[in-house]
Write an enzyme that holds these catalytic residues in place. Structure first.
Site, PDB file in Angstrom:
ATOM      1  N   HIS A  25       0.848  -1.209   0.000  1.00 36.38           N
ATOM      2  CA  HIS A  25       0.000   0.000   0.000  1.00 36.38           C
ATOM      3  C   HIS A  25       0.870   1.241   0.000  1.00 36.38           C
ATOM      4  O   HIS A  25       2.094   1.146   0.104  1.00 36.38           O
ATOM      5  CB  HIS A  25      -1.003  -0.024   1.155  1.00 36.38           C
ATOM      6  CG  HIS A  25      -0.412   0.118   2.526  1.00 36.38           C
ATOM      7  ND1 HIS A  25       0.383  -0.852   3.097  1.00 36.38           N
ATOM      8  CD2 HIS A  25      -0.485   1.117   3.446  1.00 36.38           C
ATOM      9  CE1 HIS A  25       0.744  -0.462   4.310  1.00 36.38           C
ATOM     10  NE2 HIS A  25       0.246   0.735   4.549  1.00 36.38           N
ATOM     11  N   HIS A  34       1.497   3.933   1.923  1.00 40.50           N
ATOM     12  CA  HIS A  34       2.093   4.686   3.033  1.00 40.50           C
ATOM     13  C   HIS A  34       3.618   4.728   2.931  1.00 40.50           C
ATOM     14  O   HIS A  34       4.256   3.742   2.557  1.00 40.50           O
ATOM     15  CB  HIS A  34       1.651   4.104   4.374  1.00 40.50           C
ATOM     16  CG  HIS A  34       0.219   4.419   4.692  1.00 40.50           C
ATOM     17  ND1 HIS A  34      -0.524   3.680   5.576  1.00 40.50           N
ATOM     18  CD2 HIS A  34      -0.602   5.399   4.233  1.00 40.50           C
ATOM     19  CE1 HIS A  34      -1.747   4.191   5.658  1.00 40.50           C
ATOM     20  NE2 HIS A  34      -1.818   5.224   4.838  1.00 40.50           N
ATOM     21  N   ASP A  85       6.071   4.666   4.964  1.00 39.15           N
ATOM     22  CA  ASP A  85       6.941   3.718   5.677  1.00 39.15           C
ATOM     23  C   ASP A  85       7.003   2.364   4.958  1.00 39.15           C
ATOM     24  O   ASP A  85       7.746   1.470   5.363  1.00 39.15           O
ATOM     25  CB  ASP A  85       6.526   3.555   7.149  1.00 39.15           C
ATOM     26  CG  ASP A  85       5.144   2.962   7.331  1.00 39.15           C
ATOM     27  OD1 ASP A  85       4.182   3.471   6.728  1.00 39.15           O
ATOM     28  OD2 ASP A  85       5.015   1.980   8.094  1.00 39.15           O
ATOM     29  N   HIS A  86       6.232   2.229   3.863  1.00 38.32           N
ATOM     30  CA  HIS A  86       6.251   1.000   3.049  1.00 38.32           C
ATOM     31  C   HIS A  86       6.850   1.238   1.665  1.00 38.32           C
ATOM     32  O   HIS A  86       7.208   0.301   0.976  1.00 38.32           O
ATOM     33  CB  HIS A  86       4.827   0.436   2.913  1.00 38.32           C
ATOM     34  CG  HIS A  86       4.220   0.083   4.239  1.00 38.32           C
ATOM     35  ND1 HIS A  86       3.920  -1.200   4.602  1.00 38.32           N
ATOM     36  CD2 HIS A  86       3.890   0.862   5.302  1.00 38.32           C
ATOM     37  CE1 HIS A  86       3.421  -1.201   5.845  1.00 38.32           C
ATOM     38  NE2 HIS A  86       3.397   0.037   6.280  1.00 38.32           N
ATOM     39  N   HIS A  92      -7.373  -0.684   5.656  1.00 36.84           N
ATOM     40  CA  HIS A  92      -6.337   0.234   6.157  1.00 36.84           C
ATOM     41  C   HIS A  92      -6.164   1.367   5.139  1.00 36.84           C
ATOM     42  O   HIS A  92      -6.202   2.540   5.484  1.00 36.84           O
ATOM     43  CB  HIS A  92      -5.051  -0.547   6.365  1.00 36.84           C
ATOM     44  CG  HIS A  92      -3.881   0.272   6.810  1.00 36.84           C
ATOM     45  ND1 HIS A  92      -3.811   0.893   8.035  1.00 36.84           N
ATOM     46  CD2 HIS A  92      -2.707   0.558   6.180  1.00 36.84           C
ATOM     47  CE1 HIS A  92      -2.653   1.533   8.135  1.00 36.84           C
ATOM     48  NE2 HIS A  92      -1.966   1.349   7.024  1.00 36.84           N
ATOM     49  N   ASP A 114      -0.148  -3.781   6.398  1.00 38.09           N
ATOM     50  CA  ASP A 114      -0.777  -3.243   7.613  1.00 38.09           C
ATOM     51  C   ASP A 114      -2.235  -3.678   7.719  1.00 38.09           C
ATOM     52  O   ASP A 114      -3.069  -2.944   8.274  1.00 38.09           O
ATOM     53  CB  ASP A 114      -0.709  -1.713   7.620  1.00 38.09           C
ATOM     54  CG  ASP A 114       0.703  -1.187   7.857  1.00 38.09           C
ATOM     55  OD1 ASP A 114       1.612  -1.992   8.137  1.00 38.09           O
ATOM     56  OD2 ASP A 114       0.883   0.045   7.754  1.00 38.09           O
ATOM     57  N   HIS A 154       4.590  -4.588  10.994  1.00 38.79           N
ATOM     58  CA  HIS A 154       4.924  -3.881  12.242  1.00 38.79           C
ATOM     59  C   HIS A 154       5.013  -4.804  13.451  1.00 38.79           C
ATOM     60  O   HIS A 154       4.231  -5.741  13.584  1.00 38.79           O
ATOM     61  CB  HIS A 154       3.897  -2.777  12.534  1.00 38.79           C
ATOM     62  CG  HIS A 154       3.960  -1.637  11.567  1.00 38.79           C
ATOM     63  ND1 HIS A 154       4.841  -0.588  11.711  1.00 38.79           N
ATOM     64  CD2 HIS A 154       3.262  -1.393  10.443  1.00 38.79           C
ATOM     65  CE1 HIS A 154       4.673   0.263  10.705  1.00 38.79           C
ATOM     66  NE2 HIS A 154       3.717  -0.198   9.916  1.00 38.79           N
TER      67      HIS A 154
HETATM   68 FE    FE Z   1       2.873   0.869   8.150  1.00 38.24          FE
HETATM   69 ZN    ZN Z   2       0.170   1.751   6.535  1.00 41.79          ZN
END
Ligand code: FE
Ligand code: ZN
Length: 269
Positions: free
Chosen positions: A66, A68, A70-71, A122, A144, A182
């Site tokens: 996805h 985001h 941090d990915h 999410h 996530d 995570h």
């Molecule tokens: Fe994340």
């Molecule tokens: Zn995420």
């Protein structure tokens, strides 16, 4: 390999599964055959480049669940420096160029077939990747969507969408290794204990996870069987979970309403 190699979480004659810690609590999952590597959700390029160098690997493929940051944050640098092929969700903003995938699609990478599953909730276009057998062991990379003891926050999707997505993942074979992005397990389990104070498997699992974290070891991957025993977000049909949900919403009787109430409670926990 030397002492500083990351621990391996699945080792077959052909493949190794490694969790590369990134940021505060992310894992960048890497699969490699000692020559070629694949990574999932590389939020940080440096972490991956360091591992590639240390293990003398060539990055073949990047999978993204996805949008985001941090990915996705490491995708451009990794593509530019390694020439890896990048695959990600059909409907989300992605670092281009990227090959687009949706539920039902298949990707061949490092000798495996990755099946794409749509798991909105999410984010609205979130996808997961499922391999049905690495020498008999199924693997799930779920970003996530599903965490050990929890699930992702609903930033873009509805509770009904997320419940449906989790139901699809819960139906995978029970011995599937669940590779979440995570390390949220301990805080998730605190909440899970509040929902189900009398769940014996949950109490025991929490002790195991506390010991792992004290030893600096990831609690992941989990398994579908484990999550079905301890994760309140997969247990909307259990009497204790229904009862807990009805403390917040007395009208919650069906599975989606129970899930919605529990998710709402977790948001404020
Ligand atoms: Fe994340
Ligand atoms: Zn995420």
């Amino acid at each position: 390999m030397n002492d500083t190699s990351p621990p391996t979480f699945l080792k077959t004659s052909a493949l190794n599964l490694v969790a590369l810690p990134a940021f505060e609590d992310n894992y960048i999952w890497m699969l490699h055959d000692t020559q070629q590597a694949l990574v999932v959700d590389p939020g940080d390029a440096e972490v991956v480049l360091e591992a590639l160098q240390r293990l003398s690997l060539r990055l073949e493929t990047i999978l993204v669940t996805h949008h985001h940051i941090d990915h996705t944050g490491g995708v451009d640098v990794l593509r530019d420096t390694t020439g890896a092929m990048v695959f990600g969700p059909l409907t989300e903003t992605m670092p281009e160029p990227i090959r687009r995938l949706e539920g039902g699609d298949k990707v061949q990478a490092i000798g495996l077939t990755f099946n794409v599953i749509d798991v909105p909730g999410h984010t609205s276009g979130h996808i997961a990747f499922y391999v049905d057998s690495v020498e008999g062991v199924p693997l799930l990379f779920c970003g996530d969507t599903l965490f050990s003891g929890g699930c992702g926050r609903l930033f873009e999707g509805t509770p009904a969408q997320m419940h449906h997505s989790l139901t699809k993942l819960a139906a995978l074979p029970s011995h599937t290794r669940v590779c979440c992005t995570h390390e949220y397990t301990l805080s998730n389990l605190k909440f899970a204990r509040a929902v189900e104070p009398n769940n014996a498997e949950l109490i025991q699992y929490q002790q195991e996870c506390i010991s792992k974290r004290e030893a600096g070891v990831p609690t992941l991957p989990s398994t579908i069987a484990r999550e079905l025993q301890i994760n309140p977000f997969l247990r909307s049909d259990q009497a204790d979970v229904v009862q807990a949900a009805q403390q917040l919403d007395p009208t919650a009787t069906d599975a989606v309403a129970v899930f919605t109430a529990i998710r709402q409670w977790k948001n404020n926990f």
